[in-house]
Design a protein around this motif. Structure first.
Motif, PDB file in Angstrom:
ATOM      1  N   GLY A 181      42.065  57.520  62.534  1.00  0.00           N
ATOM      2  CA  GLY A 181      42.268  57.512  61.093  1.00  0.00           C
ATOM      3  C   GLY A 181      41.662  58.701  60.383  1.00  0.00           C
ATOM      4  O   GLY A 181      41.356  58.625  59.184  1.00  0.00           O
ATOM      5  N   ARG A 182      41.530  59.817  61.099  1.00  0.00           N
ATOM      6  CA  ARG A 182      40.894  61.001  60.513  1.00  0.00           C
ATOM      7  C   ARG A 182      41.788  62.224  60.667  1.00  0.00           C
ATOM      8  O   ARG A 182      42.732  62.229  61.470  1.00  0.00           O
ATOM      9  N   ALA A 183      41.491  63.247  59.903  1.00  0.00           N
ATOM     10  CA  ALA A 183      42.319  64.448  59.894  1.00  0.00           C
ATOM     11  C   ALA A 183      41.540  65.646  60.409  1.00  0.00           C
ATOM     12  O   ALA A 183      40.300  65.665  60.376  1.00  0.00           O
TER      13      ALA A 183
ATOM     14  N   ASP B 102      34.555  66.699  69.864  1.00  0.00           N
ATOM     15  CA  ASP B 102      34.285  65.358  70.370  1.00  0.00           C
ATOM     16  C   ASP B 102      33.052  64.766  69.695  1.00  0.00           C
ATOM     17  O   ASP B 102      33.012  63.577  69.362  1.00  0.00           O
ATOM     18  N   ASN B 103      32.055  65.593  69.489  1.00  0.00           N
ATOM     19  CA  ASN B 103      30.844  65.156  68.799  1.00  0.00           C
ATOM     20  C   ASN B 103      31.166  64.720  67.369  1.00  0.00           C
ATOM     21  O   ASN B 103      30.657  63.701  66.880  1.00  0.00           O
ATOM     22  N   ALA B 104      32.033  65.507  66.683  1.00  0.00           N
ATOM     23  CA  ALA B 104      32.433  65.155  65.315  1.00  0.00           C
ATOM     24  C   ALA B 104      33.248  63.867  65.294  1.00  0.00           C
ATOM     25  O   ALA B 104      33.126  63.051  64.372  1.00  0.00           O
ATOM     26  N   LEU B 105      34.079  63.671  66.321  1.00  0.00           N
ATOM     27  CA  LEU B 105      34.882  62.447  66.401  1.00  0.00           C
ATOM     28  C   LEU B 105      34.012  61.227  66.641  1.00  0.00           C
ATOM     29  O   LEU B 105      34.190  60.180  66.001  1.00  0.00           O
ATOM     30  N   ARG B 106      33.060  61.344  67.548  1.00  0.00           N
ATOM     31  CA  ARG B 106      32.227  60.201  67.919  1.00  0.00           C
ATOM     32  C   ARG B 106      31.179  59.853  66.872  1.00  0.00           C
ATOM     33  O   ARG B 106      30.914  58.682  66.601  1.00  0.00           O
TER      34      ARG B 106
END
Length: 224
Positions: free
Chosen positions: A92-94, A121-125
Motif C-alpha cells: 500500500g505504498r508508493a 528493503d529497509n524502508a519497506l520493512r
C-alpha cells in the motif's frame, strides 16, 4: 582477503583510537602538570598512529575498488526502482524516483544494486509512507538518497545502525552493515544523513574523464 582484513582491522582500530584520543585529551587538561605532560606526549603518539591508520585505510580502499568502473547510475537506479515498485505497492505504498539524467560514477554494478536493494528493503520493512529514491551530482560526488516518511531512527539507536548484528526491529542486523561494506569496497561511503524521517545517502566518486575515455567499446558485429 588480506586487503579486506586490513580494511576491517583498520576500522576497528579507528573506533578504539578515537575513544583513547578523547580520554587523553581529558587527561591533558587536568591541573596536575606531570599528568598533563604525560597525557600530551601520549596524545602525540596517538595522533601519529591515527595517521598510519588513515594511510592503511586509503590503501585498502584503493585496492578493493580496482574492479569499479564508470557506470550509468541513472539507468541502474531506474532498473532497481522498477523491481521494487510492486513490493511497495503490495504494502500500500508508493515509490517516487527523482534521478538526474546521465550520472556517471565509478562503482561496481552488482555492489551498488545490492546496496540500494538493502536500503529500499529497509524502508519497506521499517519505514512508512512514500519511499523516495533520488540521485544527483554534487561536485566530484554522485549522491544517491533513499528516504521514507516513517518515524525514523530513535536518537539512542543512531550510533549503532551500521553495526553488524545490531537490529532495533527484530531483523538479522546484517543488511545495513553489508550495504556499508559494499559501498566502501568501491571507495564510496554510506551514511544515515537524517534520522527522522530516515534518509540514507550513498556517496560515490564521479567517473573521471580518463575513465570514460578508456572504456572498452565493443566493435560492431558487421560493417554498416
Amino acid at each position: 582477503r588480506e586487503r579486506e582484513l586490513v580494511g576491517d582491522v583498520s576500522h576497528q582500530l579507528r573506533s578504539r583510537l578515537t575513544a583513547l584520543h578523547l580520554r587523553l585529551e581529558a587527561l591533558a587538561a587536568v591541573d596536575d602538570p606531570e599528568v598533563a605532560e604525560e597525557a600530551g606526549a601520549a596524545l602525540e603518539q596517538a595522533e601519529r598512529l591515527s595517521g598510519v591508520l588513515d594511510d592503511l585505510l586509503a590503501a585498502a580502499t584503493a585496492a578493493r575498488a580496482r574492479d569499479a568502473a564508470p557506470l550509468d547510475i541513472s539507468a541502474l537506479l531506474t532498473d532497481v526502482a522498477a523491481e521494487w515498485r510492486d513490493p511497495l505497492k503490495g504494502a500500500g505504498r508508493a515509490l517516487r524516483v527523482r534521478v538526474e539524467p546521465e550520472l556517471l560514477a565509478r562503482v561496481t554494478p552488482t555492489r551498488l544494486r545490492e546496496t540500494i536493494g538493502v536500503l529500499l528493503d529497509n524502508a519497506l520493512r521499517h519505514g512508512e509512507g512514500t519511499v523516495t529514491l533520488a540521485a544527483r551530482q554534487s561536485g566530484g560526488t554522485v549522491v544517491v538518497e533513499v528516504s521514507d516518511a516513517g518515524p525514523g531512527v530513535p536518537d539512542e539507536l543512531v550510533p549503532y545502525v551500521f553495526e553488524r548484528g545490531f537490529s532495533g526491529h527484530g531483523s538479522t542486523g546484517v543488511g545495513l552493515a553489508l550495504a556499508r561494506a559494499l559501498v566502501e569496497a568501491d571507495g564510496g561511503r554510506l551514511e544515515l544523513s537524517q534520522a527522522r524521517p530516515a534518509m540514507f545517502e550513498v556517496f560515490l566518486p564521479v567517473a573521471r574523464a580518463d575513465d570514460v575515455l578508456g572504456l572498452p567499446w565493443k566493435p560492431e558485429p558487421t560493417p554498416r
